[in-house]
Design an enzyme around this catalytic site. Structure first.
Site, PDB file in Angstrom:
ATOM      1  N   GLU A 280      22.526 -26.933  39.678  1.00 17.76           N
ATOM      2  CA  GLU A 280      22.861 -26.053  38.542  1.00 17.76           C
ATOM      3  C   GLU A 280      24.268 -25.449  38.627  1.00 17.76           C
TER       4      GLU A 280
ATOM      5  N   GLN B 185      13.596 -17.069  24.007  1.00 18.18           N
ATOM      6  CA  GLN B 185      13.853 -15.766  23.404  1.00 18.18           C
ATOM      7  C   GLN B 185      13.461 -14.572  24.276  1.00 18.18           C
TER       8      GLN B 185
ATOM      9  N   ARG C  44      16.974 -28.375  46.422  1.00 19.60           N
ATOM     10  CA  ARG C  44      17.144 -28.648  44.984  1.00 19.60           C
ATOM     11  C   ARG C  44      18.480 -29.358  44.797  1.00 19.60           C
TER      12      ARG C  44
ATOM     13  N   TYR D 208      25.589 -23.927  41.272  1.00 21.32           N
ATOM     14  CA  TYR D 208      25.704 -22.771  42.163  1.00 21.32           C
ATOM     15  C   TYR D 208      26.491 -23.152  43.427  1.00 21.32           C
TER      16      TYR D 208
ATOM     17  N   HIS E 237      25.227 -24.875  34.814  1.00 19.02           N
ATOM     18  CA  HIS E 237      25.098 -23.848  33.776  1.00 19.02           C
ATOM     19  C   HIS E 237      26.258 -23.896  32.788  1.00 19.02           C
TER      20      HIS E 237
ATOM     21  N   GLY F 277       6.280  -8.172  10.490  1.00 22.75           N
ATOM     22  CA  GLY F 277       7.196  -7.978   9.371  1.00 22.75           C
ATOM     23  C   GLY F 277       6.737  -6.886   8.427  1.00 22.75           C
TER      24      GLY F 277
HETATM   25  P1  FAD Z   1       4.375 -13.772   8.657  1.00 19.61           P
HETATM   26  O1  FAD Z   1       4.611 -14.884   9.574  1.00 19.61           O
HETATM   27  O2  FAD Z   1       5.277 -13.657   7.486  1.00 19.61           O
HETATM   28  O3  FAD Z   1       2.870 -13.848   8.165  1.00 19.61           O
HETATM   29  C1  FAD Z   1       2.352 -13.027   7.166  1.00 19.61           C
HETATM   30  C2  FAD Z   1       1.074 -13.648   6.616  1.00 19.61           C
HETATM   31  O4  FAD Z   1       0.438 -12.718   5.793  1.00 19.61           O
HETATM   32  C3  FAD Z   1       1.299 -14.890   5.789  1.00 19.61           C
HETATM   33  O5  FAD Z   1       0.554 -15.969   6.310  1.00 19.61           O
HETATM   34  C4  FAD Z   1       0.807 -14.494   4.396  1.00 19.61           C
HETATM   35  O6  FAD Z   1       0.171 -15.565   3.722  1.00 19.61           O
HETATM   36  C5  FAD Z   1      -0.186 -13.397   4.736  1.00 19.61           C
HETATM   37  N1  FAD Z   1      -0.422 -12.444   3.659  1.00 19.61           N
HETATM   38  C6  FAD Z   1       0.466 -11.644   3.026  1.00 19.61           C
HETATM   39  N2  FAD Z   1      -0.161 -10.867   2.133  1.00 19.61           N
HETATM   40  C7  FAD Z   1      -1.479 -11.161   2.211  1.00 19.61           C
HETATM   41  C8  FAD Z   1      -2.645 -10.665   1.571  1.00 19.61           C
HETATM   42  N3  FAD Z   1      -2.607  -9.694   0.680  1.00 19.61           N
HETATM   43  N4  FAD Z   1      -3.842 -11.215   1.884  1.00 19.61           N
HETATM   44  C9  FAD Z   1      -3.929 -12.200   2.800  1.00 19.61           C
HETATM   45  N5  FAD Z   1      -2.857 -12.687   3.441  1.00 19.61           N
HETATM   46  C10 FAD Z   1      -1.656 -12.159   3.155  1.00 19.61           C
HETATM   47  N6  FAD Z   1      11.009 -16.380  14.801  1.00 19.61           N
HETATM   48  C11 FAD Z   1      11.285 -16.523  16.072  1.00 19.61           C
HETATM   49  O7  FAD Z   1      10.957 -15.661  16.859  1.00 19.61           O
HETATM   50  N7  FAD Z   1      11.913 -17.639  16.539  1.00 19.61           N
HETATM   51  C12 FAD Z   1      12.275 -18.630  15.721  1.00 19.61           C
HETATM   52  O8  FAD Z   1      12.860 -19.615  16.168  1.00 19.61           O
HETATM   53  C13 FAD Z   1      11.984 -18.512  14.359  1.00 19.61           C
HETATM   54  N8  FAD Z   1      12.322 -19.479  13.494  1.00 19.61           N
HETATM   55  C14 FAD Z   1      12.015 -19.347  12.185  1.00 19.61           C
HETATM   56  C15 FAD Z   1      12.363 -20.355  11.313  1.00 19.61           C
HETATM   57  C16 FAD Z   1      12.058 -20.254   9.977  1.00 19.61           C
HETATM   58  C17 FAD Z   1      12.460 -21.354   9.057  1.00 19.61           C
HETATM   59  C18 FAD Z   1      11.376 -19.106   9.497  1.00 19.61           C
HETATM   60  C19 FAD Z   1      11.033 -18.985   8.036  1.00 19.61           C
HETATM   61  C20 FAD Z   1      11.037 -18.083  10.362  1.00 19.61           C
HETATM   62  C21 FAD Z   1      11.367 -18.200  11.705  1.00 19.61           C
HETATM   63  N9  FAD Z   1      11.069 -17.192  12.606  1.00 19.61           N
HETATM   64  C22 FAD Z   1      11.348 -17.349  13.924  1.00 19.61           C
HETATM   65  C23 FAD Z   1      10.538 -15.902  12.166  1.00 19.61           C
HETATM   66  C24 FAD Z   1       9.064 -15.734  12.462  1.00 19.61           C
HETATM   67  O9  FAD Z   1       8.351 -16.814  11.937  1.00 19.61           O
HETATM   68  C25 FAD Z   1       8.606 -14.408  11.891  1.00 19.61           C
HETATM   69  O10 FAD Z   1       9.299 -13.360  12.509  1.00 19.61           O
HETATM   70  C26 FAD Z   1       7.116 -14.201  12.097  1.00 19.61           C
HETATM   71  O11 FAD Z   1       6.386 -15.232  11.491  1.00 19.61           O
HETATM   72  C27 FAD Z   1       6.679 -12.884  11.510  1.00 19.61           C
HETATM   73  O12 FAD Z   1       5.317 -12.750  11.752  1.00 19.61           O
HETATM   74  P2  FAD Z   1       4.369 -11.845  10.872  1.00 19.61           P
HETATM   75  O13 FAD Z   1       3.015 -12.084  11.409  1.00 19.61           O
HETATM   76  O14 FAD Z   1       4.878 -10.466  10.832  1.00 19.61           O
HETATM   77  O15 FAD Z   1       4.485 -12.375   9.365  1.00 19.61           O
HETATM   78  P1  NAP Z   2      18.724 -12.455   9.147  1.00 21.81           P
HETATM   79  O1  NAP Z   2      18.874 -13.095  10.466  1.00 21.81           O
HETATM   80  O2  NAP Z   2      18.724 -10.987   9.049  1.00 21.81           O
HETATM   81  O3  NAP Z   2      19.852 -13.058   8.236  1.00 21.81           O
HETATM   82  C1  NAP Z   2      20.013 -12.748   6.889  1.00 21.81           C
HETATM   83  C2  NAP Z   2      21.355 -13.273   6.412  1.00 21.81           C
HETATM   84  O4  NAP Z   2      21.511 -12.933   5.064  1.00 21.81           O
HETATM   85  C3  NAP Z   2      22.527 -12.702   7.162  1.00 21.81           C
HETATM   86  O5  NAP Z   2      23.433 -13.746   7.413  1.00 21.81           O
HETATM   87  C4  NAP Z   2      23.128 -11.682   6.194  1.00 21.81           C
HETATM   88  O6  NAP Z   2      24.464 -11.693   6.580  1.00 21.81           O
HETATM   89  C5  NAP Z   2      22.735 -12.246   4.844  1.00 21.81           C
HETATM   90  N1  NAP Z   2      22.466 -11.215   3.850  1.00 21.81           N
HETATM   91  C6  NAP Z   2      21.833 -10.024   4.005  1.00 21.81           C
HETATM   92  N2  NAP Z   2      21.742  -9.377   2.850  1.00 21.81           N
HETATM   93  C7  NAP Z   2      22.316 -10.140   1.916  1.00 21.81           C
HETATM   94  C8  NAP Z   2      22.540 -10.005   0.515  1.00 21.81           C
HETATM   95  N3  NAP Z   2      22.151  -8.915  -0.159  1.00 21.81           N
HETATM   96  N4  NAP Z   2      23.187 -10.989  -0.120  1.00 21.81           N
HETATM   97  C9  NAP Z   2      23.585 -12.091   0.528  1.00 21.81           C
HETATM   98  N5  NAP Z   2      23.419 -12.274   1.847  1.00 21.81           N
HETATM   99  C10 NAP Z   2      22.784 -11.314   2.547  1.00 21.81           C
HETATM  100  O7  NAP Z   2      17.366 -12.936   8.470  1.00 21.81           O
HETATM  101  P2  NAP Z   2      16.746 -14.359   8.248  1.00 21.81           P
HETATM  102  O8  NAP Z   2      17.740 -15.439   8.406  1.00 21.81           O
HETATM  103  O9  NAP Z   2      16.019 -14.231   6.968  1.00 21.81           O
HETATM  104  O10 NAP Z   2      15.722 -14.478   9.413  1.00 21.81           O
HETATM  105  C11 NAP Z   2      14.589 -13.628   9.444  1.00 21.81           C
HETATM  106  C12 NAP Z   2      14.202 -13.356  10.854  1.00 21.81           C
HETATM  107  O11 NAP Z   2      13.649 -14.519  11.429  1.00 21.81           O
HETATM  108  C13 NAP Z   2      15.415 -12.978  11.649  1.00 21.81           C
HETATM  109  O12 NAP Z   2      15.376 -11.613  12.000  1.00 21.81           O
HETATM  110  C14 NAP Z   2      15.386 -13.858  12.841  1.00 21.81           C
HETATM  111  O13 NAP Z   2      15.332 -13.129  14.049  1.00 21.81           O
HETATM  112  C15 NAP Z   2      14.135 -14.687  12.722  1.00 21.81           C
HETATM  113  N6  NAP Z   2      14.526 -16.056  12.994  1.00 21.81           N
HETATM  114  C16 NAP Z   2      14.894 -16.348  14.259  1.00 21.81           C
HETATM  115  C17 NAP Z   2      15.302 -17.604  14.552  1.00 21.81           C
HETATM  116  C18 NAP Z   2      15.695 -17.947  15.957  1.00 21.81           C
HETATM  117  O14 NAP Z   2      16.151 -19.040  16.208  1.00 21.81           O
HETATM  118  N7  NAP Z   2      15.530 -17.073  16.909  1.00 21.81           N
HETATM  119  C19 NAP Z   2      15.374 -18.562  13.578  1.00 21.81           C
HETATM  120  C20 NAP Z   2      15.012 -18.233  12.293  1.00 21.81           C
HETATM  121  C21 NAP Z   2      14.602 -16.960  12.020  1.00 21.81           C
HETATM  122  P3  NAP Z   2      25.717 -11.363   5.640  1.00 21.81           P
HETATM  123  O15 NAP Z   2      25.348 -10.060   5.039  1.00 21.81           O
HETATM  124  O16 NAP Z   2      26.882 -11.317   6.557  1.00 21.81           O
HETATM  125  O17 NAP Z   2      25.835 -12.487   4.686  1.00 21.81           O
HETATM  126 FE1  SF4 Z   3      10.401 -18.481  27.357  1.00 25.22          FE
HETATM  127 FE2  SF4 Z   3       7.948 -18.005  26.448  1.00 25.22          FE
HETATM  128 FE3  SF4 Z   3       9.804 -19.026  24.807  1.00 25.22          FE
HETATM  129 FE4  SF4 Z   3       8.719 -20.486  26.795  1.00 25.22          FE
HETATM  130  S1  SF4 Z   3       7.688 -19.678  24.988  1.00 25.22           S
HETATM  131  S2  SF4 Z   3      10.875 -20.366  26.303  1.00 25.22           S
HETATM  132  S3  SF4 Z   3       8.500 -18.948  28.372  1.00 25.22           S
HETATM  133  S4  SF4 Z   3       9.854 -17.020  25.777  1.00 25.22           S
END
Ligand code: FAD
Ligand code: NAP
Ligand code: SF4
Length: 706
Positions: free
Chosen positions: A177, A357, A227, A179, A265, A683
């Site tokens: 790695e 993460q 290693r 080191y 790294h 959320g």
């Molecule tokens: P959600 O996942 O939004 O789930 C809410 C659920 O509530 C939904 O299934 C909805 O149908 C249900 N619901 C809402 N209202 C009602 C109701 N009245 N009755 C019944 N059901 C209802 N996070 C990461 O940490 N790492 C990542 O790499 C990552 N990548 C992402 C990529 C994409 C494209 C997207 C869209 C998101 C990504 N995220 C990632 C974000 C992550 O998925 C969210 O932070 C996470 O899913 C939030 O979890 P939650 O349970 O709060 O809500």
């Molecule tokens: P986000 O990371 O908060 O990004 C939102 C983007 O929209 C930012 O680039 C912001 O930057 C822009 N924005 C905010 N308000 C705006 C407005 N009024 N008009 C136009 N642009 C605006 O949120 P997200 O991409 O929706 O992701 C949601 C969550 O999912 C994030 O918090 C993230 O942690 C998680 N997620 C994580 C991963 C991962 O790989 N770890 C991947 C996907 C999602 P500007 O204002 O500069 O444009």
């Molecule tokens: Fe790290 Fe857990 Fe994500 Fe695996 S799932 S990379 S152990 S945070």
């Protein structure tokens, strides 16, 4: 390639190679699974020893063959950072007894990793073969004198002896790695002209001396893992004949086991992120193992990187790529990985999705490691999930990560739990995440939770958009609102045109996207949508993350026998369409992405020629007229900076809005008005900087207390 998707037939698979014991002569490992060394942060403080003991004891109870601890420095010069965990005195060795006793009480075996970081040390006392600063530390190392080198060797030997005194079953000498020891091996970092530099025999002298003298000091019945770096992934890394020469020499010097390391790294090729195919590097281990076997050298060889399910390890071993598999992060995700595999409960394994993460991103931010899918990891003594004193009745609304974690934790504690989701499938936004090329693993989390709901007895109501009225009168003691988020409306004039879509339209509803697209918002979702569209996932183009030869080409990884260090020119597939990724803030795109993965996302988009524009003001979206206007295209009128200057028109077929999210909690007020206790998680609680790590952690912690 290994199956990525959940396959129920896998439940019946047995793992004869994985679960076979390994006789080392003086001791026997109960199976072929090694828990690889991970720096969790628990190593760096005396007060952490009880937690460290609990952490490793749980993994030992879960049946792993051999645990390797996070790295401990043999002296101050070897520190990874100021006051990093060090084993250099008998008093320190006594503290380690807590760990070794706890592991042995569970029938496990544990080796201590001796980690000298050399020029990677993020501290002013770091040393190296030559005074060459690394790109990942601000500190230039001090060049060691010959006496200084001797002092480092003695520190390794002392650390190994103390490990034995502390009750460890062995040590791992960290030689890969990039080191300290690795830094002596290659001219990239070793410019010495004395007997420790120059020809390869001199450059490898340090590694061999350390192993030889450690063996001399600890006696024959103590495990020494060396290693070895098989493929440095830096331009002037070791050649293949050099790797073989070193492997022969360290095994002759007394190494019991050869563990293998992939990439320095500072390498600019991902090696463990989720977009790296499963078992992507075991072919390199096979090259080493085969070469040694031909010479009659039967030293057990360990392979690693992106082996995260038992069938992956089984196939790797059955193919003869290695004698053992090393899994590190999968043991954060699930302490019972081996036991579940052995008991035919493979479908209950909480799979590491390689997101980094909560583990590596934490380490690099000086925060104690944990795991996105298992918040108890490294918090075993603090996040306890007790059986409930009295069975109560709960409703959880929303089966995204927060709701799933809360519902299964509540039910595991003995409560009656009803989980509602409007969708016909559990997972919430994870269903969209899993469609991103390179995030296929996220589907495993949904498989795990689907099974966990069954095991814990949660009553699941899918396809049920529940409202406050329907929840009333059902006798729920409390309602947990895990309803997630709704996309933020950026209020761009003209955004009601049909060419303007949300990320949900694109990822979930698979609406058609044209050949030139502008993405509004460059957060996590904007980056993911850019990757999805530039790769052409919606057009049926495959993901390199599940196609090893394509992935190796894409990142420029070569056979180290053909190319020193294993690096060649990257040959990515051409982009499927033109993508513009826009953000309002000035500066670099992706600043909020993970510390250890952001660079990979940026590099992947660069390879697809994604154009990144910052400091953008979205003035309006209009139609196109005149000859410039292609059929169906729209005009995104933008200006730049606070002064709203340099107005221009971006002509595109589609605009995708990824402008962030707002919490969705419209059930809260009516439920509270009806006198029902309400808890908000994920959320629904807070959309700002929400991710699945926070959602799962919050859901689990709340459910542990109700
Ligand atoms: P959600 O996942 O939004 O789930 C809410 C659920 O509530 C939904 O299934 C909805 O149908 C249900 N619901 C809402 N209202 C009602 C109701 N009245 N009755 C019944 N059901 C209802 N996070 C990461 O940490 N790492 C990542 O790499 C990552 N990548 C992402 C990529 C994409 C494209 C997207 C869209 C998101 C990504 N995220 C990632 C974000 C992550 O998925 C969210 O932070 C996470 O899913 C939030 O979890 P939650 O349970 O709060 O809500
Ligand atoms: P986000 O990371 O908060 O990004 C939102 C983007 O929209 C930012 O680039 C912001 O930057 C822009 N924005 C905010 N308000 C705006 C407005 N009024 N008009 C136009 N642009 C605006 O949120 P997200 O991409 O929706 O992701 C949601 C969550 O999912 C994030 O918090 C993230 O942690 C998680 N997620 C994580 C991963 C991962 O790989 N770890 C991947 C996907 C999602 P500007 O204002 O500069 O444009
Ligand atoms: Fe790290 Fe857990 Fe994500 Fe695996 S799932 S990379 S152990 S945070």
């Amino acid at each position: 390639m290994m199956p990525h998707r959940y396959d129920r037939t896998m439940q019946d698979v047995t793992f004869p190679h994985l679960l076979a014991p390994l006789d080392l002569g003086f001791t026997t490992l109960k199976n072929r699974v090694l828990m690889g060394s991970m720096h969790t942060g628990l190593e760096d403080g005396r007060k952490n020893f009880p937690r460290m003991a609990a952490f490793y004891a749980e993994r030992a109870r879960g049946g792993v063959g051999l645990i390797v601890t996070g790295g401990f420095a043999p002296n101050i010069e070897g520190w990874a950072k100021p006051f990093a965990g060090t084993l250099s005195t008998s008093a320190a060795a006594q503290r380690h007894r807590q760990v070794t006793d706890a592991v042995h009480a569970e029938g496990g075996k544990i080796a201590l990793q001796i980690l000298h970081t050399g020029r990677y040390g993020y501290q002013p006392f770091c040393v190296a073969p030559s005074r060459l600063k690394s790109p990942i530390s601000p500190f230039a190392p001090r060049e060691l004198s010959v006496r200084g080198i001797e002092r480092q060797i003695r520190a390794f030997v002392r650390c190994a002896k103390l490990s034995r005194e502390a009750g460890y079953d062995g040590v791992e000498v960290m030689g890969s790695e990039g080191y300290f020891i690795n830094q002596f091996l290659v001219t990239h970092t070793n410019r010495r002209t004395d007997e420790w530099g120059g020809v390869y025999a001199n450059r490898m002298r340090l590694a061999v001396e350390i192993v030889r003298r450690v063996r001399e000091a600890v006696g024959p019945d103590f495990i020494i893992i060396y290693r070895i770096s098989l493929i440095d992934l830096i331009p002037d890394g070791s050649s293949w004949p050099e790797v073989l020469q070193l492997a022969r020499a360290v095994t002759a010097a007394g190494a019991t086991i050869l563990n293998t390391g992939i990439g320095w790294h500072e390498a600019r090729i991902p090696t463990i992120a989720t977009s790296v195919p499963r078992a992507a590097f075991t072919w390199v281990t096979k090259k080493l193992r085969d070469a040694l076997r031909v010479e009659g050298n039967t030293t057990p060889v360990v392979t690693s990187n992106r082996i995260n399910m038992p069938e992956v390890g089984e196939e790797v071993l059955a193919r003869g790529d290695a004698d053992l598999v090393s899994l590190a992060r999968p043991f954060l995700a699930d302490a019972e990985f081996v036991a579940k595999a052995a008991q035919g409960r493979r479908d209950e394994i909480n799979t590491c999705i390689a997101c980094n993460q909560a583990c590596l991103d934490h380490t690099f931010s000086n925060v104690l490691s944990s795991c996105l899918v298992n918040p108890r990891a490294c918090h075993e003594t603090e996040l306890v999930i007790p059986i409930a004193a009295a069975r109560r009745r709960f409703a959880v609304v929303g089966a995204g990560p927060a709701g799933l974690a809360a519902a299964t934790t509540l039910a595991a504690r003995g409560h009656e739990v009803h989980l509602y989701d409007a969708s016909g499938r559990i997972g919430g936004q994870f269903n969209m995440a899993a469609r991103i090329p390179g995030k296929e693993e996220f589907e495993e989390t949904l498989r795990y939770f689907a099974r966990r709901l069954e095991v814990t007895g949660v009553v699941l109501h899918l396809g049920t958009r529940i409202d406050a009225a329907a929840l009333q009168g059902q006798g729920f003691d409390a309602v947990l609102l895990a309803t997630g988020v709704t996309p933020r409306d950026p209020h761009i004039p003209g955004q009601d045109r049909p060419q303007v879509l949300s990320y949900i339209d694109v990822l979930l509803h698979r609406k058609a996207v044209g050949p030139r697209v502008a993405i509004v918002g460059a957060g996590g979702i904007g980056f993911d949508v850019a990757e999805y569209l530039a790769t052409g996932t919606d057009l049926g183009h495959g993901s390199p993350a599940v196609d090893l030869p394509a992935w190796l080409r894409e990142w420029g990884v070569a056979d180290p026998e053909a190319q020193r260090g294993g690096v060649v020119r990257a040959q990515p597939e051409p982009p499927a369409r033109e993508v513009l990724l826009l953000q309002r803030k000035p500066g670099k795109h992706g600043a909020s992405l993970g510390k250890t993965t952001g660079w990979i996302h940026r590099a992947a988009l660069k390879m697809k020629n994604v154009e990144m524009l910052a400091g953008v003001n979205y003035e309006r979206i209009g139609g196109l007229d005149g000859p410039a206007g292609g059929a169906g295209r729209v005009a995104l009128h933008v200006t730049f900076g606070e002064a709203r200057k340099d107005g221009t028109v971006l002509e595109v077929d589609t605009i995708v809005l990824c402008a962030g999210q707002e919490p969705l909690r419209d059930l809260q007020a009516p439920l509270q008005a009806a006198g029902i206790p309400v808890h908000l998680i994920g959320g629904a609680h807070e959309a700002g900087e929400l991710d699945a790590k926070r959602a799962i952690d919050q859901g689990t912690r709340l459910a542990a207390t109700l």
